[in-house]
Design an enzyme around this catalytic site. Sequence first.
Site, short mmCIF file in Angstrom:
data_model
loop_
_atom_site.label_atom_id
_atom_site.label_comp_id
_atom_site.label_asym_id
_atom_site.label_seq_id
_atom_site.Cartn_x
_atom_site.Cartn_y
_atom_site.Cartn_z
N SER A 60 0.79 -1.13 -0.01
CA SER A 60 0.02 0.03 0.00
C SER A 60 0.93 1.24 -0.08
CB SER A 60 -0.79 -0.02 1.14
OG SER A 60 -1.83 0.85 0.94
N HIS B 162 -7.51 -5.61 0.15
CA HIS B 162 -6.31 -4.86 0.35
C HIS B 162 -5.48 -5.53 1.49
CE1 HIS B 162 -3.99 -1.30 -0.48
NE2 HIS B 162 -4.14 -1.00 0.90
#
Length: 503
Positions: A255, A460
């Site tokens: 990320s 995610h």
Amino acid sequence: MNTYVFVAVFFLSAQQMQAWPLEVVYVQDFFENQTMNMKSFFEEQKNKVEKAFNSSYEDAIRMKNSVTNYVDDKQKKISSDINNYVESVKESGRKVTDSWSYLPTEEPGAVMENPDMFLSVPAIILRQGYTCETHTILSQGYLINVHRIPHPKAGGKISKKTVLLQHGLFGSSADWILNGPDKALGYVLADAGYDVWMCNIRGNKYSKEHVSLKSDSKSFWNFSWHDVALHDIPAVIDHILKVKGDAAITYIGHSMGTTILFAMLTLRPEYNDILKAGIALAPVAFLSDLKSPLKSLAPIASNVAYMEMLYGSHEFIPKDSVLGRMTKSCDADSMDSLVCKNVVFYICGYNEKQFNKTLLPVFLSNLGTGTSWKTAVHFAQEIMADGSFQQFDYGSKDNLKIYGTEKPPKYDLSKITLPITLFWAENDLLSSEKDVKLLFENLPPSSRQIYKVPDQDFNHLDYLWAIDVSKLVNEEVISTLNKAYSADSASTSLWGQLLGSGK
């Protein structure tokens, strides 16, 4: 004879006195009578004073004796109470001694049900039987702490092959170990023979010190991931090279950790040659196609940040804030856990199949370890930037002062020559397919690879905690690393052959 007659007689001459003899005698008698009366008066007054004094003295003696007797009685009582207390303590001590021992025993409630919720990263690593080192690197006054697993659990020689792991927003080095030795990438890489270094971004709980700035000051929190990319990660890489002397370093980010990599390679292009390769898990550069509901907050992020900082809150969602404290209520078997799970799914993507509910409280207890409002605002600007990967926007007036242009400059991805593999997932709401492909297209063809996680529900955060993360992600990571280092070995071998042949 009244007073006036007496006074008149007092002033008569001798001749006149002889003429009034009876009057003089009367005066003399008068004086004698008065003298006797005065003596009697003073004697009476003396007797009264002596009687009063003697009476007061006797009262004082009686009072003294009364006080003395009272004090003596109290002292005896206090002494008796103390003796009784000492005896009771002795008796209690004998009873406790009979039921308690210094010998090791099992104490109900003394053992933590889930130690990883409370232990630090080094303590967790040591508890699992691995070696852990902590290295502190100075960068712009910030003390960056990096946790290192130098070799496999079984021990052995420290490898030249080195991996630097960089966590994402709200994360820490804990991200790489919480899923346990068989699944967490930090352990998996160490057992595969890599020297693993796990960095902590400035401002999180492991890097929340500065040599001169207070951690609650605006100056301390005046940074975004741009500053980390420009200063901190290069300082960490330089430290690794200084410690090891010779190392082939691969960077793996998740990320925001990937955002830092892309920014660093454009701002400090010399690190394209220093690093061996890059792996971007859930890459984040372009955010115009963000699917997460967080997108709706982007337009107001700057205003919210301004109001928060106006009231002295420069840290973005600190652990002691209302949202920060919510994570403490997410026990594995409570109703709050269901709420927490759904919040995570709502923001990151729904994937019940890969969700490990027992890991949720551990993960959330380590989440939200500190970042700045400027970092959050920078990401909000990326969402609103219409497909642009750019530096922080201070507004046209201040942009002119800082950049020399009214708009912030873009990060020039064409400068990236480091081989990078992008890992993306179809159900990742924070790193959409469209944005990842835009990133892939902007990277030089000679340096780019892409891998789609073979699970249509992968989200995610599944890179860090998925049940099947070993098969879905870790195996491909190891394969990518092996290719990078085998290519290096092949080129070295070829060079040796050329030298040996004299060509």
